[in-house]
Motif scaffolding. Structure first.
Motif, mmCIF file in Angstrom:
data_model
loop_
_atom_site.group_PDB
_atom_site.id
_atom_site.type_symbol
_atom_site.label_atom_id
_atom_site.label_comp_id
_atom_site.label_asym_id
_atom_site.label_seq_id
_atom_site.Cartn_x
_atom_site.Cartn_y
_atom_site.Cartn_z
ATOM 1 N N CYS A 163 0.843 -1.193 0.000
ATOM 2 C CA CYS A 163 0.000 0.000 0.000
ATOM 3 C C CYS A 163 0.875 1.237 0.000
ATOM 4 O O CYS A 163 2.086 1.171 0.226
ATOM 5 C CB CYS A 163 -0.945 -0.004 1.199
ATOM 6 N N SER A 166 4.680 -1.583 2.658
ATOM 7 C CA SER A 166 3.602 -0.683 3.083
ATOM 8 C C SER A 166 4.148 0.693 3.477
ATOM 9 O O SER A 166 3.478 1.462 4.157
ATOM 10 C CB SER A 166 2.825 -1.291 4.251
ATOM 11 N N GLU A 178 -0.258 -0.781 8.717
ATOM 12 C CA GLU A 178 -0.676 0.509 8.163
ATOM 13 C C GLU A 178 -0.843 1.559 9.257
ATOM 14 O O GLU A 178 -0.536 2.735 9.061
ATOM 15 C CB GLU A 178 -1.993 0.329 7.396
#
Length: 531
Positions: free
Chosen positions: A156, A230, A212
């Motif tokens: 991400c 991430s 996250e």
């Protein structure tokens, strides 16, 4: 429907090899494969995790046929048991992948026969593992390092504008004390929020959301790849020590050793860890995106699984197994069965040890409770002794007052006796002193009044004596009742002490019986395997 079989030694606690097996299984699931996992030892919580991912989990005693699967992923050299059992079903349709996840764990070594004969692809989690196992003759043309790649769900972009370090995530099953001390300092003196995943904190599977939400991660191993893909800075440090913050100019050296800390084996103090984390966080935050751009392709597990699927569909093998090959596989299978037997025996002993620990803790708690009750009873006995002493003091005071009253009574009685003698003397003189009769009569009346006054005073003193005697009797009765209650408390204490001694005797008997049984079991296992 296409099917995949994943073989591994254990699927029980949440550890490195278990997570690799689960993630590989889930990647095949995403590509529409039916996935089964077979292991020598299975237990919670991994059983529940596999069930939630719709992955079938079997024990090797159930003996699934590997030649009924399109792809087999093998860890820990479990596969020889299944191959030998179904050797007559051998075919070239099954694509065999072998994975090695450590350079020093014995179960991760290069296989004796089965892997050498059947491997279509061999993976290593790091360059360190590949270099170590190359000494055993690994075929380089089918070997590849997969860098403990992360599932695509972890990939991400972080858009957080927060440049300050606020949330630190520790992921470790074996954090060293200096890291735990450093986290206490960061929490108490710097006001940081610490989240601990592992044996010293929350026990559960790490999720992409946990990574996250963190500003930084302290960890080693495959969690490093989760963080890098991430965009999360990583402080690489654990029981081997470590390099500290991963930066663009140092991560490659650490990567070769699977981000384990073995690249440098650097150990520093808690205060030094705190200083590094606070001082160099901005640099680590800046560099992690550069590291991600250089490593994203090789850190994406989905790429490796899709490549296996494509190769497996195109691969046409012409392997055959002659009699010697079959004999070698059979021999290796017996070795693997022995390893399985000892591993399962070890797990049974661990389970029994855990139960004994639980029982011992219960006895310790009961002993503590009895000691607490004993202390309370002793305190009550001391309290009763103090009250008893107070009562004795009061009795002594009352006895002293009673003696004073008796003395006063004797004094009054003596005075009355003298008055009576004076009255008799006056009466004797009365006959001779007729003329002084009126004067003497008046004096006699006054004496009579004084006598009545004295008699009244004496009655009051007698009443006071009776009141004091009654009060003394009441105090003596209270004292006797208190002595009786003390005796009851002593009897209760003796009963509790006898119960505690019986519990201690039972515990010693249970402990001796267990170690005798454990000794006999180990001797039987040893004798059985020696035969």
């Amino acid at each position: 429907m296409l099917k995949v079989l994943i073989c591994t030694n254990h699927m029980a606690s949440i550890g490195g090899s278990e997570i690799v097996a689960l993630e590989v299984a889930e990647c095949f699931k995403k590509n529409n494969y039916l996935v089964d996992i077979v292991a020598n030892y299975i237990d919670s919580p991994v059983i529940e995790i596999a069930k939630n991912s719709d992955i079938n989990l079997f024990n090797t005693d159930e003996l699934p046929n590997p030649f009924n699967y399109d792809i087999v992923w093998s860890q820990h050299q479990v596969l020889p048991i299944l191959i030998n059992h179904y050797i007559d079903s051998f075919n070239n349709k099954t694509f065999f992948v072998f994975a090695h996840l450590s350079p020093y764990e014995h179960l991760e070594t290069f296989g004796l026969y089965t892997e050498r004969l059947l491997a279509n692809k061999i993976f290593f989690n790091s360059e360190e593992t590949y270099n170590q196992l190359s000494n055993f003759g690994v075929p380089t043309h089918i070997s590849e390092v997969f860098y403990n790649a992360a599932p695509s769900e972890f990939i991400c972009e972080k858009y957080s504008k927060n440049e300050q370090l606020k949330n630190i995530l520790l992921v470790s099953n074996h954090p060293p004390q200096e890291v735990l001390d450093a986290l206490d300092i960061l929490k108490n003196e710097h006001g940081l929020n610490i989240i601990n995943i592992g044996v010293k904190g929350h026990i559960g599977r790490l999720t992409p959301k946990m990574i996250e939400d963190a500003d930084a991660v302290i960890t080693i191993g495959k969690t490093v790849q989760y963080a890098i893909v991430s965009d999360t800075p990583v402080y690489c440090y654990d029981h081997f020590g470590g390099i500290g913050w991963l930066l663009i100019d140092n991560y490659k050296n650490s990567e070769q050793f699977n981000y384990s800390g073995r690249c440098c084996l650097r150990r520093i103090s808690a205060s030094e860890i705190v200083d590094e984390i606070i001082t160099y966080f901005p640099k680590a935050k800046h560099d992690v995106s550069k590291i991600k751009s250089e490593t994203l392709t090789k850190y994406d597990l989905d790429n490796y699984i899709i490549n296996i699927i494509n190769i497996a569909k195109e691969s046409i093998s012409e392997k055959t197994l002659n009699l010697e090959d079959r004999q070698k596989i059979g021999s290796e299978s017996e070795i693997v069965k022995s390893i399985k037997q000892y591993y399962n025996a070890y797990n049974r002993l661990v389970s029994e040890h855990k139960q004994l620990t639980i029982n011992n803790n219960e006895l310790i708690i009961k002993n503590s409770e009895l000691n607490s009750e004993n202390s309370m009873i002793s305190a009550r006995i001391e309290e009763q002794k103090l009250k008893h002493q107070e009562l004795l003091t009061k009795v002594q005071e009352i006895s002293y007052n009673n003696e004073e009253l008796i003395k006063q009574k004797e004094s009054i009685s003596s005075e009355l006796g003298q008055l009576i003698k004076e009255k008799e003397s006056i009466s004797n003189k009365l006959g001779h002193l007729v003329k002084e009769k009126e004067s003497i009569s008046n004096k006699l009346g006054q004496l009579i009044k004084e006598k009545e006054s004295i008699s009244n005073k004496m009655g009051q003193l007698i009443e006071q004596k009776e009141f004091i005697s009654n009060k003394l009797q009441q105090l003596i009765e209270e004292y006797n009742n208190q002595l009786l209650e003390n005796q009851l408390n002593l009897d209760n204490y003796n009963q509790l002490l006898n119960s505690y001694n019986k519990l201690e005797t039972q515990y010693q008997k249970y402990k001796n019986t267990f170690f005798n049984r454990l000794t006999r079991r180990i001797k039987r296992l040893y004798n059985k395997n020696v035969d």
